[in-house]
Structures are given as structure tokens and as C-alpha cells.
Write a protein that holds these residues in place. Structure first.
Motif, PDB file in Angstrom:
ATOM      1  N   LEU A 288      -9.356   1.838  -6.762  1.00 54.44           N
ATOM      2  CA  LEU A 288      -9.720   2.205  -8.131  1.00 54.44           C
ATOM      3  C   LEU A 288      -9.231   3.612  -8.486  1.00 54.44           C
ATOM      4  N   LEU A 289      -9.317   4.528  -7.526  1.00 54.54           N
ATOM      5  CA  LEU A 289      -8.854   5.888  -7.799  1.00 54.54           C
ATOM      6  C   LEU A 289      -7.339   5.950  -7.925  1.00 54.54           C
ATOM      7  N   VAL A 290      -6.620   5.150  -7.143  1.00 52.49           N
ATOM      8  CA  VAL A 290      -5.163   5.099  -7.282  1.00 52.49           C
ATOM      9  C   VAL A 290      -4.780   4.537  -8.646  1.00 52.49           C
ATOM     10  N   LEU A 291      -5.481   3.487  -9.090  1.00 51.32           N
ATOM     11  CA  LEU A 291      -5.201   2.922 -10.411  1.00 51.32           C
ATOM     12  C   LEU A 291      -5.496   3.941 -11.506  1.00 51.32           C
TER      13      LEU A 291
ATOM     14  N   LEU B 251       0.807  -1.217   0.000  1.00 51.83           N
ATOM     15  CA  LEU B 251       0.000   0.000   0.000  1.00 51.83           C
ATOM     16  C   LEU B 251       0.842   1.270   0.000  1.00 51.83           C
ATOM     17  N   VAL B 252       2.056   1.190   0.472  1.00 49.11           N
ATOM     18  CA  VAL B 252       2.885   2.393   0.514  1.00 49.11           C
ATOM     19  C   VAL B 252       3.576   2.640  -0.824  1.00 49.11           C
ATOM     20  N   MET B 253       3.558   1.663  -1.714  1.00 52.01           N
ATOM     21  CA  MET B 253       4.306   1.787  -2.966  1.00 52.01           C
ATOM     22  C   MET B 253       3.776   2.878  -3.900  1.00 52.01           C
ATOM     23  N   PRO B 254       2.447   3.099  -4.033  1.00 52.09           N
ATOM     24  CA  PRO B 254       1.996   4.198  -4.894  1.00 52.09           C
ATOM     25  C   PRO B 254       2.473   5.576  -4.432  1.00 52.09           C
ATOM     26  N   LEU B 255       2.876   5.695  -3.154  1.00 56.03           N
ATOM     27  CA  LEU B 255       3.499   6.929  -2.673  1.00 56.03           C
ATOM     28  C   LEU B 255       5.010   6.874  -2.843  1.00 56.03           C
TER      29      LEU B 255
ATOM     30  N   ILE C 195       1.566   1.858 -12.390  1.00 59.34           N
ATOM     31  CA  ILE C 195       0.331   1.266 -12.913  1.00 59.34           C
ATOM     32  C   ILE C 195       0.227  -0.194 -12.499  1.00 59.34           C
ATOM     33  N   ALA C 196       1.345  -0.936 -12.623  1.00 64.40           N
ATOM     34  CA  ALA C 196       1.344  -2.360 -12.267  1.00 64.40           C
ATOM     35  C   ALA C 196       1.049  -2.552 -10.781  1.00 64.40           C
TER      36      ALA C 196
END
Length: 514
Positions: free
Chosen positions: A80-83, A5-9, A41-42
């Protein structure tokens, strides 16, 4: 716990730090940025898959359990919003390669770009209000730099206005957080939901709720949008696309999360106020879209209309309307980015924003013209395009409840969107063509590639609406039933007390159509 969960940041933040040391290596900056975008994205897609199969995912930083530690939460809504953010961010990145210019690239454009994505994704994933404020500030500081980069007189003027408005809203946000902490002793969203349910939403709680609504409305452009039309017209084309697609959506996300999880016990005040703010926003946005004849303001007032439309869906507060909010929010992020991509191509080709000085571009850029026309239909909500499903769910919920007037305003606003964008289509692509001497150079293929990707997504989301709706309904179910979110975040913390609060929340859950 799920460390993913921390990876998109972390991915865009680390990318930004690396790019600081590559100021004059433009080609390398582009390569690193592109790789970072694809990885993000992945990762976001994997988070969506995990939430879909295993339920709500949480990460307690340092092993500190709520309400004491920092928590990241990915329910299907946030995932979904992060994607969608990662996809739109990557498309804006490639559009920047073709349009932003080396002069701006040398002054840390991609550094600010990735810090902005860090703030947006963090806002969607954080589980407490203080870190929501922190993530807001990260994206705002990056946006300050991006809006002024280039140093034109218009940019400097609009940056000052933009900063003043956001400093004011951030100050009010801090004040609201302070009052809320004083009243409840916590800022964890799930724990806040528990404490507000225990104390009852009245008196000071309603004051705080209205203050938060005003703060998030300033950031989203809900009613208090006086700063938006000019500020979003000042920066370069790629930045306009990024802002139009993402920034107002963070404010709308904050409104959705706060007023479906925490402040749901006096909807006669909070959600009624939100509904009439939404109606006024749609009306005023429609007036602006009809009044102006320059491209940027027409597009910016269409952003305002969509903000009002989404706020209307939130205010109705049924599971059907919340499903529609999730679906339409994803659609609108992609569609607005595409709208500004095509608008950027039009401006680059014509050299003007005035519709009366354009014309005949369909002869040289037929793909751009017909993509713009189909996008217009998608924004209006014509089936089978992506805007249809979300609009139908929200408007149907409005007519089915006590929100008929707002539903009629929402329906009418769609016709205004149709008229304003068809006016652009006719003015830009039909009529006489400019003389050959006035034709401007345009990196057409490089700009068309990211636009084509988003265009295909608009088509696929519409045709595959049933598949997308499976994920959307999972997101809407959590928004409609706050106990699911609370249970996922607070599990292991006072289980006996938690079960009582879940029963209390079940008694005020939103209407679920049978």
C-alpha cells in the motif's frame, strides 16, 4: 518468488539512468518521466492485487534463501505504501512540470527525482536492515541534490545542516546494524525476529533497540526534528511537496516495521519511550504551528504534528491502532503533497510567505481556496474525509488502553491543526485583494491538475473508507501478528525450528480487539 517486486525500484532507477544522457532535451525528459510514473503506478497496483489475493509476496535475489541472500518482501503494508508513493510521485512530477523551471530541469532534476523514488520504494520493500540502510542512502543522496538545486544562499545553508544531521544518523544506523549483527548473526528482518525471540530482549538488545529508535526518529522528525522546519522551507515548491509527503514517512515505516516485528518483547521500555517521544513531538509541533505566521513553517510544523500522531498510534500497539496507522499514513502522504501543492500555488500567486501580506485570493482562485478548506477538514479528521478513519482507530485504541494522556494530546493536536490551517485560509483567501499591478503570473491550470487528482483521492478514500479498510485490515493483521511475516519469508528454512518460534511470537502478539 515474485519478480515483480523489484520493478518499483528498477523502473525509476532505469529512468534516472536514461535521463542522465538527455541533459538538454527537457521535453523528452518530461515525456519519459511521465511514462515511467504511470507504469510504476500500474506495477504497484498489481502488487497490491497479488498480495490481496495470494498473500505476502517474496523475492529471493539470485535464488539465495534467507538469511544469506537479499530478499524483497511485499506484505499489504509495504504494498500500500509503494502504491501511495507511486501516485504521490507522479503527482509531484506533473507539478514539477509547471513549477520547477527549465534552469533546474537542465541540471538533472528529474534524474534525482527518480533516484529518490527508487530509495523510497526500496525502503518499503526490502526485507533486511542493511538494504534498508542502502535504500535510505539512495534517497538521501538524491534529496541532498534536490534541496540544493538552484544554489541560493538559503538552500546552501540548509543543505549543510540537512547533510550533517543525516550523516550523523546514518553513522549511528551503521553502528546499530554492526552491534545487531554481532549479537544475532543476521540482518534479515524475519530472521532477526526469530533470533531476538530466542535470545530474549534484554541487555544489549534493548540498547540496540533504543539506538535504532533514535536513528529512525532523526530521519522521521520524531522529537529530534530541529532540522526539519528550515530545511523543508529551502528547496523549490515541488521539492517541498515531495519531501513533505514522502521522506519522513520512510522513517515512520522503519519504526513501524522494526517495533512490530523484531523488538516486541519489552514494550514497557521501547514502546513507552516511543509514546512519550510522540507526545512531546505533538506538543512541540503544535507550539511551532501556532507561533509562526509564514506559510512554510506552519506547513512544516503540521508535518511534525502528524509524525507525532503516527508514532503515538505505533506505540499503542493494538491491531486497531496499527490499522489506524496504515490508513492514516496513506492519507497523510497524499494530503501533505496536496497541502504543499496548494501552498505552492498560493506562494506563486502572492509572491510572499507572510500571511499579513496576503489576502483576497479567493476572488481569483476560488477552486484553490475551497480545496484548501476541505483539505484542512481532512487533515483534522472530519468525516467523511480520508483523515477520519485512521484518527478514530488510533485515538479509540489510546483511550481503550493505558494511553489516555497521549490520546488526549493527540486529540488536542487535531484542534491545533484546525486552528493553524484555518488561520492560513483566512489570511490568504479573505480580506482585501492585492492591487492589479502586484498580481503575479501563475501556471494555474498546469498546477491545478495534479492537485485536483490528489483532492479527488482524499474524497474517495473518505467516502470509500469501508473498501479501503479491507486492505488496511489485511496490512494491520500482519503487523499485529509477526508470525505471518516470519512464515512468509522463512518458509523452507528449518521448518521445525520455525514452528517453535512462531509459537513464541504468538504468545507476544499484540492485542486484537474482539
Amino acid at each position: 518468488m515474485n519478480n515483480l517486486l523489484v520493478m518499483p525500484l528498477l523502473i525509476p532507477a532505469l529512468t534516472a539512468v536514461i535521463l542522465i544522457f538527455l541533459k538538454d532535451r527537457i521535453g523528452l525528459q518530461r515525456v519519459i518521466s511521465a511514462v515511467s510514473g504511470f507504469i510504476n503506478i500500474a506495477v504497484a497496483a498489481l502488487i497490491v492485487y497479488q498480495v490481496h489475493t495470494d498473500g505476502i509476496q517474496t523475492l529471493y535475489m539470485g535464488g539465495w534463501m534467507p538469511p544469506y541472500g537479499i530478499v524483497f518482501v511485499a506484505d499489504m503494508f509495504a504494498a500500500l505504501l509503494v502504491l501511495t508513493t507511486s501516485i504521490v510521485g507522479a503527482a509531484c512530477l506533473f507539478f514539477s512540470f509547471a513549477s520547477i523551471g527549465e534552469e533546474r530541469e537542465r541540471y538533472y532534476y528529474y534524474v534525482f527525482f527518480h533516484f529518490l523514488l527508487t530509495g523510497v520504494s526500496g525502503s518499503f520493500l526490502t526485507g533486511d536492515l542493511f538494504n534498508l540502510f542502502v535504500c535510505f542512502e539512495v534517497l538521501l543522496v538524491a534529496s541532498y541534490s534536490m534541496i540544493v538545486l538552484g544554489g541560493t544562499r538559503v538552500q546552501l545553508r540548509e543543505t549543510l545542516k540537512y547533510i550533517l544531521v543525516n550523516v550523523l544518523s546514518s553513522s549511528l544506523f551503521v553502528a546499530a546494524i554492526a552491534y545487531l549483527y554481532a549479537a544475532t548473526g543476521t540482518l534479515n528482518m524475519a530472521h532477526l525476529a526469530v533470533r531476538v525471540a530466542e535470545a530474549g530482549q534484554g541487555g544489549i538488545m534493548n540498547v540496540i533497540a533504543v539506538l535504532l529508535l533514535l536513528v529512525f526518529s532523526l530521519k522521521a522528525g520524531l522529537l529530534l526534528f530541529f532540522w526539519l522546519p528550515d530545511s523543508y522551507s529551502a528547496p523549490p515548491l515541488a521539492v517541498r511537496a515531495l519531501f513533505g509527503a514522502l521522506l519522513t514517512k520512510v522513517g515512520l515505516y522503519a519504526i513501524t516495521r522494526t517495533f512490530t516485528l523484531i523488538f516486541i518483547h519489552d514494550t514497557g521500555l521501547t514502546h513507552s519511550l516511543m509514546g512519550w517521544m510522540a507526545g512531546a513531538t505533538m506538543i512541540l509541533g503544535a507550539v511551532g504551528a501556532l507561533a509562526y505566521s509564514d506559510l512554510s513553517r506552519i506547513f512544516n510544523y503540521n508535518i511534525i504534528i502528524s509524525v507525532g500522531f503516527l508514532a503515538f498510534g505505533i506505540s499503542v500497539l493494538t491491531q486497531d491502532s496499527l490499522n489506524g496507522v496504515v490508513f492514516y499514513l496513506m492519507h497523510d502522504m497524499i494530503a501533505k503533497a496536496l497541502l504543499f501543492f496548494l501552498g505552492g500555488m498560493i506562494l506563486a500567486a502572492s509572491g510572499t510567505e507572510q500571511l499579513k501580506l496576503m489576502g483576497g485570493l479567493i476572488r481569483r482562485y476560488p477552486w484553490t481556496g475551497w480545496m484548501f478548506f476541505i483539505l484542512t477538514l481532512a487533515l483534522v479528521g472530519v468525516p467523511p474525509l480520508s483523515g477520519f478513519a485512521g484518527k478514530v482507530m488510533m485515538i479509540r485504541s489510546g483511550f481503550g488502553g493505558m494511553h489516555v494522556a497521549l490520546a488526549l494530546i493527540a486529540l488536542a493536536s487535531s484542534f491545533v491543526v484546525l486552528y493553524s490551517l484555518i488561520k492560513v485560509f483566512q489570511g490568504v483567501f479573505w480580506g482585501g485583494e492585492r492591487s492589479e499591478e502586484e498580481i503575479r503570473p501563475l501556471h494555474y491550470k498546469a498546477m491545478m491538475a495534479p492537485a485536483a487528482v490528489l483532492f479527488v483521492l482524499i474524497i474517495l478514500m473518505g467516502i470509500g473508507a469501508e473498501t479501503v479498510n479491507g486492505f488496511v485490515m489485511q496490512a494491520g493483521a500482519v503487523l499485529a501478528d509477526p508470525a505471518q511475516y516470519i512464515n512468509a519469508v522463512m518458509k523452507g528454512v528449518d521448518p521445525d525450528g520455525l514452528s517453535n518460534i512462531i509459537e513464541l511470537h504468538d504468545s507476544v502478539s499484540v492485542d486484537v480487539p474482539q
